[in-house]
Structure formats: C-alpha cells, structure tokens
Design a protein around this motif. Structure first.
Motif, PDB file in Angstrom:
ATOM      1  N   ILE A  31      24.810   3.927 -89.297  1.00  0.00           N
ATOM      2  CA  ILE A  31      25.930   3.889 -88.352  1.00  0.00           C
ATOM      3  C   ILE A  31      27.116   4.657 -88.912  1.00  0.00           C
ATOM      4  O   ILE A  31      27.736   5.471 -88.214  1.00  0.00           O
ATOM      5  N   TRP A  35      28.283   8.226 -87.310  1.00  0.00           N
ATOM      6  CA  TRP A  35      29.630   8.354 -86.751  1.00  0.00           C
ATOM      7  C   TRP A  35      30.394   9.504 -87.411  1.00  0.00           C
ATOM      8  O   TRP A  35      31.026  10.318 -86.730  1.00  0.00           O
ATOM      9  N   VAL A  39      31.592  12.712 -85.087  1.00  0.00           N
ATOM     10  CA  VAL A  39      32.968  12.851 -84.588  1.00  0.00           C
ATOM     11  C   VAL A  39      33.905  13.552 -85.567  1.00  0.00           C
ATOM     12  O   VAL A  39      35.018  13.928 -85.184  1.00  0.00           O
ATOM     13  N   ILE A 112      22.059   8.099 -83.678  1.00  0.00           N
ATOM     14  CA  ILE A 112      23.425   7.571 -83.658  1.00  0.00           C
ATOM     15  C   ILE A 112      24.436   8.712 -83.595  1.00  0.00           C
ATOM     16  O   ILE A 112      25.451   8.613 -82.884  1.00  0.00           O
ATOM     17  N   ARG A 113      24.181   9.782 -84.316  1.00  0.00           N
ATOM     18  CA  ARG A 113      25.094  10.938 -84.290  1.00  0.00           C
ATOM     19  C   ARG A 113      25.196  11.525 -82.887  1.00  0.00           C
ATOM     20  O   ARG A 113      26.289  11.837 -82.404  1.00  0.00           O
ATOM     21  N   SER A 115      24.675  10.005 -80.108  1.00  0.00           N
ATOM     22  CA  SER A 115      25.411   9.055 -79.276  1.00  0.00           C
ATOM     23  C   SER A 115      26.907   9.139 -79.539  1.00  0.00           C
ATOM     24  O   SER A 115      27.717   9.078 -78.611  1.00  0.00           O
ATOM     25  N   ALA A 116      27.295   9.311 -80.805  1.00  0.00           N
ATOM     26  CA  ALA A 116      28.713   9.422 -81.153  1.00  0.00           C
ATOM     27  C   ALA A 116      29.312  10.712 -80.596  1.00  0.00           C
ATOM     28  O   ALA A 116      30.473  10.729 -80.143  1.00  0.00           O
ATOM     29  N   GLU A 117      28.538  11.792 -80.607  1.00  0.00           N
ATOM     30  CA  GLU A 117      29.027  13.067 -80.088  1.00  0.00           C
ATOM     31  C   GLU A 117      29.300  13.009 -78.585  1.00  0.00           C
ATOM     32  O   GLU A 117      30.140  13.759 -78.071  1.00  0.00           O
ATOM     33  N   PHE A 138      37.316   1.507 -83.716  1.00  0.00           N
ATOM     34  CA  PHE A 138      35.902   1.699 -84.042  1.00  0.00           C
ATOM     35  C   PHE A 138      35.056   0.537 -83.525  1.00  0.00           C
ATOM     36  O   PHE A 138      34.007   0.750 -82.896  1.00  0.00           O
ATOM     37  N   THR A 142      34.368   2.550 -80.094  1.00  0.00           N
ATOM     38  CA  THR A 142      33.333   3.484 -80.544  1.00  0.00           C
ATOM     39  C   THR A 142      31.977   2.813 -80.725  1.00  0.00           C
ATOM     40  O   THR A 142      30.954   3.309 -80.222  1.00  0.00           O
ATOM     41  N   LEU A 143      31.952   1.706 -81.447  1.00  0.00           N
ATOM     42  CA  LEU A 143      30.670   1.051 -81.750  1.00  0.00           C
ATOM     43  C   LEU A 143      29.924   0.605 -80.496  1.00  0.00           C
ATOM     44  O   LEU A 143      28.712   0.854 -80.379  1.00  0.00           O
ATOM     45  N   MET A 146      28.304   3.523 -78.918  1.00  0.00           N
ATOM     46  CA  MET A 146      27.182   4.064 -79.700  1.00  0.00           C
ATOM     47  C   MET A 146      25.951   3.168 -79.640  1.00  0.00           C
ATOM     48  O   MET A 146      24.902   3.523 -80.183  1.00  0.00           O
TER      49      MET A 146
END
Length: 231
Positions: A31, A35, A39, A112-113, A115-117, A138, A142-143, A146
């Motif tokens: 995670i 992240w 980002v 996860i990356r 999803s964060a993007e 976060f 954010t979490l 994600m």
C-alpha cells in the motif's frame, strides 16, 4: 481418485497458509509503495519502480538464490540472525512465506499503484482546504479510493503465491510436511512411478485455487468499473 493423502493434504494446507500470510504481511508495504509510486514524482522514481517489479521478470530460481544469499544461515541477514538469536530462516515454513511474499509483491504494488493513479487529486486538495492533515487525507480519502486496487492486488498476489515453485524450492527446499507446497508436491509425484493419479489431483487443486483467485480479481475489477460508470 480425488481423496487426498496426508502428504497432499499437508501440502494444500501449507500452500493456503503460506500464501495467506504472505499477502497479509506484504500488504502494508505494498500500500505504501503503491501510493508513493502512483501519486508522487521524485528523482529515482523510475529506478524504484523497476526494482519493485524486478521479481516479475527474474527467473524464480534466480530470485530464490538471491534470497538464499540474504537469508541463509551464512547470509547477509540470515547469518547475524542465526548467530544472535539462533533462528534459522532458510528451509523452514517462514522461508516459504517469504518466497511467496516476494513473488507476489510486485503484482500487489502494481494494482495499488494503478488505483492510486486514477484518484482525482482535487479530492485530496479539497480535504486539505477543509483543514484535514496529510495523515487524515490518506486514511479518509486516498485509502478508501484505493480499495479496489488493494483487493485486486491481494487476489492476484495470492494466486501467484499459490503457484510459486522456483523461489520456494531454492530458499525453503522440498521437505514433505514442512516446506512442501502444492506445486512442490506435484513436482515430486511426477517424478515417482505410478504418480499419475496424485499428479492429476494436485493439478486440479492448483487450477481451482489459482483460477478462483483470478475470477475473484476479475469480479472486483468489473464491479469497480460498473460503480464508476453509474457514478
């Protein structure tokens, strides 16, 4: 034909336990890295991204040998641990968990990356403008956004861990009842005369476990897409 022997059942249980522990232990690190890679932009971003995904392209045996150099009884990390605490990592169940975690980690980080993007940065800026700290942004913005990537990464990493062979046999060995996972048990019976029935049973089990995890990942992705469209 489909009745599992005690050795086969032990391999199945170990595979499930080791794969589950591997993804759970790796999750917080995945995670964080997912992240950061998704980002943030900083010098060395590409190098870090390449290093994280290196296990995807390295031959599994090479990866297992590198882990053995680090975690073996005379390894860079395993040596001091053994000398100070008397704990051996290589050729134990812990080694199975570590091998599974390492091979599944890049898949988890990648999901996860991505999803964060996809998160709209304006949402985080809006939360900050209302006085929320970075930590609160976060965990509250954010979490949760994600979460689909986290669930997808978990299922993909689990499927990869269940099917892991090369790194496991190099770092943990193939010890029945101790480090012998489902793929290692399948390899063993294929080398034994009259092992066709056992090989078929283990092959079906592997297909069911890995296929089930992939179907779950696809269902999560499809549900997420539908929610985005409806929103």
């Amino acid at each position: 034909m489909f009745g599992l022997s005690p050795t086969e059942m032990s391999a199945l249980v170990l595979s499930l336990r080791a794969s589950s522990l591997a993804v759970l232990w790796a999750l917080p690190f995945a995670i964080g890295l997912g992240w950061v890679l998704g980002v943030k932009r900083f010098p060395g971003h590409g190098l870090l991204n390449a290093f994280v995904h290196l296990p995807l392209v390295l031959p599994p045996v090479v990866l297992g040998y590198l882990l053995l150099l680090l975690l073996g009884r005379k390894g860079l990390i395993g040596g001091p641990i053994y000398d100070l605490l008397g704990l051996r990592i290589a050729f134990t169940e812990s080694a199975v968990v570590i091998a599974c975690a390492v091979v599944g980690f890049p898949l988890m980080v990648r999901a996860i990356r991505q999803s964060a993007e996809a998160i709209d940065p304006r949402l985080a800026r809006a939360a900050r403008s209302l006085g929320a700290s970075e930590l609160r942004v976060f965990f509250t913005v954010t979490l949760p956004l994600m979460a689909p990537g986290i669930l997808t990464g978990l299922t993909l990493a689990f499927a990869r861990a269940v099917g892991e062979f090369g790194a496991t046999i190099t770092l943990a060995g193939n010890i029945p009842g101790k480090t012998q996972t489902l793929p290692l048990a399948l390899f063993t019976v294929t080398q034994s005369p009259g092992g066709d029935a056992a090989a078929l049973r283990l092959c079906i089990l592997s297909l069911v476990l890995a296929g089930g995890a992939l179907l779950a990942s696809e269902a999560i992705a499809r549900r997420t897409s539908l929610q985005e469209v409806s929103a």
